[in-house]
Design a protein around this motif. Structure first.
Motif, PDB file in Angstrom:
ATOM      1  N   GLY A 236       0.837  -0.942   0.007  1.00 56.69           N
ATOM      2  CA  GLY A 236      -0.337   0.481   0.323  1.00 56.69           C
ATOM      3  C   GLY A 236       0.908   1.010  -0.005  1.00 56.69           C
ATOM      4  N   SER A 237       0.074   2.745  -0.863  1.00 59.78           N
ATOM      5  CA  SER A 237       0.928   3.174  -0.405  1.00 59.78           C
ATOM      6  C   SER A 237       0.996   4.207   1.139  1.00 59.78           C
ATOM      7  CB  SER A 237       0.181   4.461  -1.255  1.00 59.78           C
ATOM      8  OG  SER A 237      -0.717   4.914  -0.735  1.00 59.78           O
ATOM      9  N   VAL A 238       1.657   5.135   1.160  1.00 63.08           N
ATOM     10  CA  VAL A 238       2.377   5.614   3.037  1.00 63.08           C
ATOM     11  C   VAL A 238       1.387   6.701   2.239  1.00 63.08           C
ATOM     12  CG1 VAL A 238       3.823   4.056   4.231  1.00 63.08           C
ATOM     13  CG2 VAL A 238       4.706   6.088   2.446  1.00 63.08           C
ATOM     14  N   SER A 239       1.913   7.962   1.375  1.00 63.96           N
ATOM     15  CA  SER A 239       1.412   9.606   1.391  1.00 63.96           C
ATOM     16  C   SER A 239       2.450   9.626   0.259  1.00 63.96           C
ATOM     17  CB  SER A 239       2.372   9.493   2.552  1.00 63.96           C
ATOM     18  OG  SER A 239       2.468  11.379   2.527  1.00 63.96           O
ATOM     19  N   ASP A 240       2.072  11.100  -0.833  1.00 65.11           N
ATOM     20  CA  ASP A 240       2.204  10.817  -2.418  1.00 65.11           C
ATOM     21  C   ASP A 240       2.990  12.330  -1.384  1.00 65.11           C
ATOM     22  OD1 ASP A 240       0.698   9.165  -2.799  1.00 65.11           O
ATOM     23  OD2 ASP A 240      -0.815  10.516  -3.955  1.00 65.11           O
ATOM     24  N   ALA A 241       3.306  12.991  -0.229  1.00 66.88           N
ATOM     25  CA  ALA A 241       3.846  13.824  -0.127  1.00 66.88           C
ATOM     26  C   ALA A 241       5.549  13.645   0.448  1.00 66.88           C
ATOM     27  CB  ALA A 241       3.421  14.210   1.349  1.00 66.88           C
ATOM     28  N   MET A 242       6.658  13.901  -0.845  1.00 68.92           N
ATOM     29  CA  MET A 242       7.781  14.116  -0.167  1.00 68.92           C
ATOM     30  C   MET A 242       9.071  15.475   0.047  1.00 68.92           C
ATOM     31  SD  MET A 242      10.534  11.616  -2.724  1.00 68.92           S
ATOM     32  CE  MET A 242       9.886  10.267  -1.614  1.00 68.92           C
ATOM     33  N   SER A 350      -4.618  20.265  -6.137  1.00 70.02           N
ATOM     34  CA  SER A 350      -4.161  19.476  -6.887  1.00 70.02           C
ATOM     35  C   SER A 350      -3.778  19.349  -8.673  1.00 70.02           C
ATOM     36  CB  SER A 350      -3.166  17.809  -6.915  1.00 70.02           C
ATOM     37  OG  SER A 350      -4.876  17.177  -6.488  1.00 70.02           O
ATOM     38  N   ILE A 351      -3.211  18.588  -9.407  1.00 70.40           N
ATOM     39  CA  ILE A 351      -3.668  18.566 -10.918  1.00 70.40           C
ATOM     40  C   ILE A 351      -4.476  17.049 -10.502  1.00 70.40           C
ATOM     41  CG2 ILE A 351      -2.634  17.205 -12.959  1.00 70.40           C
ATOM     42  CD1 ILE A 351      -0.291  19.257 -12.506  1.00 70.40           C
ATOM     43  N   ASP A 352      -4.720  15.901  -9.864  1.00 65.78           N
ATOM     44  CA  ASP A 352      -5.364  14.989  -9.813  1.00 65.78           C
ATOM     45  C   ASP A 352      -7.155  15.464  -9.823  1.00 65.78           C
ATOM     46  OD1 ASP A 352      -3.013  13.681  -9.610  1.00 65.78           O
ATOM     47  OD2 ASP A 352      -2.739  12.906  -8.124  1.00 65.78           O
ATOM     48  N   PHE A 422       4.339  12.963  -5.653  1.00 71.56           N
ATOM     49  CA  PHE A 422       4.253  12.121  -6.865  1.00 71.56           C
ATOM     50  C   PHE A 422       3.383  11.316  -6.039  1.00 71.56           C
ATOM     51  CE2 PHE A 422       5.446   7.951  -7.310  1.00 71.56           C
ATOM     52  CZ  PHE A 422       6.263   8.336  -8.299  1.00 71.56           C
ATOM     53  N   PRO A 423       2.224  11.186  -7.212  1.00 72.81           N
ATOM     54  CA  PRO A 423       0.899  10.046  -7.295  1.00 72.81           C
ATOM     55  C   PRO A 423       1.003   8.796  -7.131  1.00 72.81           C
ATOM     56  CG  PRO A 423       1.907  10.601  -9.087  1.00 72.81           C
ATOM     57  CD  PRO A 423       2.740  11.294  -8.636  1.00 72.81           C
ATOM     58  N   ALA A 424       1.735   8.245  -5.882  1.00 76.85           N
ATOM     59  CA  ALA A 424       2.040   7.025  -5.432  1.00 76.85           C
ATOM     60  C   ALA A 424       0.782   6.006  -5.662  1.00 76.85           C
ATOM     61  CB  ALA A 424       2.633   7.055  -4.909  1.00 76.85           C
ATOM     62  N   THR A 425      -0.671   7.315  -5.177  1.00 74.56           N
ATOM     63  CA  THR A 425      -1.288   5.819  -5.053  1.00 74.56           C
ATOM     64  C   THR A 425      -1.994   5.729  -5.663  1.00 74.56           C
ATOM     65  OG1 THR A 425      -1.862   7.428  -2.688  1.00 74.56           O
ATOM     66  CG2 THR A 425      -3.844   6.442  -3.449  1.00 74.56           C
ATOM     67  N   ARG A 426      -2.022   7.208  -6.472  1.00 79.09           N
ATOM     68  CA  ARG A 426      -2.853   6.501  -7.735  1.00 79.09           C
ATOM     69  C   ARG A 426      -1.823   5.051  -9.119  1.00 79.09           C
ATOM     70  NH1 ARG A 426      -4.421  11.658 -12.207  1.00 79.09           N
ATOM     71  NH2 ARG A 426      -6.427  10.477 -13.934  1.00 79.09           N
ATOM     72  N   TYR A 427      -0.778   6.015  -8.740  1.00 81.63           N
ATOM     73  CA  TYR A 427       0.415   5.038  -9.202  1.00 81.63           C
ATOM     74  C   TYR A 427       0.264   3.213  -9.164  1.00 81.63           C
ATOM     75  CZ  TYR A 427       4.733   4.067 -12.853  1.00 81.63           C
ATOM     76  OH  TYR A 427       4.846   3.342 -13.533  1.00 81.63           O
ATOM     77  N   LEU A 428      -0.451   3.234  -8.321  1.00 83.03           N
ATOM     78  CA  LEU A 428      -0.162   1.694  -7.175  1.00 83.03           C
ATOM     79  C   LEU A 428      -1.484   0.969  -7.922  1.00 83.03           C
ATOM     80  CD1 LEU A 428       0.832  -0.211  -5.830  1.00 83.03           C
ATOM     81  CD2 LEU A 428      -0.409   0.248  -3.568  1.00 83.03           C
ATOM     82  N   LYS A 432      -1.874  -1.970  -9.516  1.00 84.26           N
ATOM     83  CA  LYS A 432      -3.260  -3.512  -9.661  1.00 84.26           C
ATOM     84  C   LYS A 432      -4.085  -2.690 -10.788  1.00 84.26           C
ATOM     85  CE  LYS A 432      -2.444  -2.716  -4.898  1.00 84.26           C
ATOM     86  NZ  LYS A 432      -2.868  -2.562  -3.506  1.00 84.26           N
ATOM     87  N   SER A 433      -4.501  -2.579 -12.064  1.00 83.53           N
ATOM     88  CA  SER A 433      -5.976  -2.387 -13.053  1.00 83.53           C
ATOM     89  C   SER A 433      -5.105  -3.148 -14.252  1.00 83.53           C
ATOM     90  CB  SER A 433      -6.474  -0.862 -12.738  1.00 83.53           C
ATOM     91  OG  SER A 433      -4.751  -0.115 -13.231  1.00 83.53           O
ATOM     92  N   ILE A 434      -3.700  -3.028 -14.107  1.00 81.21           N
ATOM     93  CA  ILE A 434      -3.323  -3.547 -15.714  1.00 81.21           C
ATOM     94  C   ILE A 434      -4.597  -5.855 -15.514  1.00 81.21           C
ATOM     95  CG2 ILE A 434      -1.430  -4.728 -16.847  1.00 81.21           C
ATOM     96  CD1 ILE A 434      -0.148  -2.612 -15.235  1.00 81.21           C
TER      97      ILE A 434
END
Length: 568
Positions: A236-242, A350-352, A422-428, A432-434
């Motif tokens: 799972g993603s921890v956060s998108d903020a770096m 955000s862009i998202d 960084f869109p970690a949550t959306r990227y993951l 997973k949706s592939i």
């Protein structure tokens, strides 16, 4: 001295040592052959294991028989890809084509970890070893099943393992068969095992050669199944903020926060992205203390920070970097440099946020865009009514507005840091949706190009380095810690390399497996029509050699073509 120079020096030293040992006869003493810098290390051990694994002969024959048509499908697909790639390059002479990049460099044609720029050394080496063992063991097992003697097995070494091999008796495997037709002359293994002049029939030879490809495909399927199933389910993603930058004398720096640190909580409040940090810090008074929870290099830390007196936190939104001419946005009065903070009474931070809302729109729909003027974020917001149109190129069903926008870092003045989203949550979620997209061609393109091009040219090479810091083990994988990332990376590359090694071996070019199978069936087919074994052999050899030369030329065009295009 660069890493490349060091690597070349080490390889040359290795080559000199190999040449010396070959000249002294030391290599031959240990049943090792040297072909330039490549060592062919043989062993006759393992014959008992091969015979044990080959016991379910019916199973292995069915397994390999399925592999033969799959090989021909792979053969057609690979040959088509090669030809289309050549056509695309040759027809682009004098046209507007991109500059040659890493894709065109010779070392990236070969799937060798540490040599190919796209394949990581550690995970790639693990995957390559698995791939070679699977491929060569399958050849050896089917050889035993079909009564063909396996003289030896071993590995090809050029400082690092670059291949593996099973060495069936070539006279038995590729000798001239007396068969008159496909499927005839296949006497039982038991009756032939004692014959010294045993020669494999076309079908037997094809099963032996197709077994390696079939095994690679099966291992790729299993590895992908595990990767997209339980393994990704345990991440799972921890956060998108770096933290992307910070002042050396800032409160954050003094508290021990470093660049490339992911922020997960502030005073126990979860942080999902950079906007959460800004929105929380707006309400914190100077002089107050906050506890910032971070993750860096797999280590979770808590930093106690005393907030400094600073300028007000920046208002967040989406900055317009450009406007398409004669677009709905330009016609409505939107301009470059404006900050979009809302759309139809929905907050845009955000862009998202903006992209997700636009994905729900349609051509002809009217939307109300709320903006602030560039560099005037304390001014009153302005609203613009925009009527969306269809995309000019007709590539998307959603509404078209005609804006260019870019992701920007967000500054927290009170902490003295810049935070990137960084869109970690959306990227993951996209990864997973592939599997759900495999009902369309685009899904297959993504899954088999994932490590190289990813979703937009960035390439997904696994959970490692800075990228891994955005993720954590969850559910069943929590006790494994970072071990879940090792498992995920291994499975990703095992699947990918097995698939491509299998597919590459399908090419109708000698000495690849596909070349031998293609030649065998062409010879049997021509012999059936003409009744002449000599003529059939001549036709099959000529056709196979022609295809081999075409494929070699095609790879040369892929490598050097883009450079030639830009030289004219």
């Amino acid at each position: 001295m660069s890493n490349t120079t060091i690597a070349i020096a080490i390889f040359l030293f290795y080559w000199i040592v190999v040449s010396y040992l070959k000249k002294k006869g030391t290599l031959a003493k240990y049943n090792i052959d040297a072909y330039g810098p490549v060592l062919m290390i043989r062993t006759e051990k393992g014959q008992g294991l091969l015979k044990y694994l080959a016991r379910p002969k019916r199973f292995w024959r069915i397994f390999a028989n399925i592999g033969i048509p799959l090989m021909f499908v792979g053969m057609a697909v690979m040959f088509l890809i090669v030809i289309l790639s050549d056509i695309a390059i040759l027809t682009s002479f004098g046209g507007d084509v991109p500059e040659p990049g890493k894709f065109n460099e010779p070392q990236n044609i070969f799937l060798i970890p540490g040599v190919n720029d796209f394949i990581p050394l550690t995970w790639g080496l693990i995957a390559l070893i698995v791939t070679l063992i699977v491929h060569e063991f399958s050849h050896a097992i089917l050889s035993i099943v079909e009564g063909i003697r396996v003289k030896s097995m071993g590995v090809l070494l050029a400082l690092v393992p670059i291949g593996g091999f099973a060495e069936p008796d070539e006279e038995q495997l590729f000798g001239v068969s007396n068969e008159k037709d496909i499927g005839k002359g296949e006497t039982s293994v038991e009756s032939q095992s004692t014959e010294t002049n045993k020669v494999a029939t076309t079908n037997q030879r094809s099963r032996i050669l197709a077994a390696g490809v079939m095994s690679n495909f099966v291992v790729a399927f299993i590895a992908f199944l595990l990767f997209f199933g339980p393994v990704l389910g345990g991440i799972g993603s921890v956060s998108d903020a770096m933290v992307t930058d910070l002042n050396s004398d800032s409160p954050a720096a003094k508290a021990g926060i470093q660049e490339n640190t992911v922020i997960t909580q502030i005073n126990g409040t979860p942080v999902n992205d950079a906007n959460d940090v800004i929105n929380y810090m707006i309400n914190v008074s100077p002089g107050s203390e906050v506890a910032i929870h971070t993750v860096k290099d797999g280590t979770t830390s808590v930093h106690e920070i005393t907030i400094q007196d600073a300028e007000q936190e920046e208002v967040q939104g989406v900055y317009i970097s450009d406007v398409v001419e004669d677009s709905p946005a330009e016609n409505a009065g939107l301009e470059k440099g404006m900050l979009i903070v809302g759309i139809d009474n929905t907050s845009v931070q955000s862009i998202d946020d903006f992209s997700e809302y636009m994905d729900t729109t349609n051509s002809g729909q009217k939307v109300r865009i709320t903006t602030l003027k560039a560099n005037q974020t304390e001014s009153s917001p302005e609203e613009y009514n925009v009527t969306l149109t269809s995309h000019p190129e007709g590539t998307e069903d959603k509404g078209f507005i005609g804006l260019f926008y870019e992701r920007q870092n967000i500054a927290s003045n009170s902490l003295g840091i810049e935070i990137g989203n960084f869109p970690a949550t959306r990227y993951l979620e996209m990864i997973k949706s592939i599997p759900s997209r495999l009902n369309e061609l685009g899904g297959w393109v993504i899954i088999f190009g994932l490590p190289i091009v990813g979703f937009g040219g960035e390439g997904f090479r696994g959970f490692s380095g800075t990228f891994a810091q955005f993720f954590e083990p969850i559910g069943w994988a929590e006790p494994l810690g970072i071990g879940i990332f090792w498992i995920a990376n291994s499975l990703l590359w095992v699947a990918w390399l097995n698939f491509y090694v299998g597919l590459f071996n399908c090419l109708p070019a000698v000495p690849l497996d596909g070349g031998h199978v293609f030649r065998g069936y062409v010879q049997s087919f021509v012999q059936r029509i003409t009744g002449s074994e000599a003529k059939a052999e001549k036709v099959s050899n000529t056709l196979t050699m022609t295809l081999t030369l075409i494929i070699l030329l095609s790879f040369a065009i892929m490598i050097f073509g883009p450079y030639m295009v830009h030289s004219f």
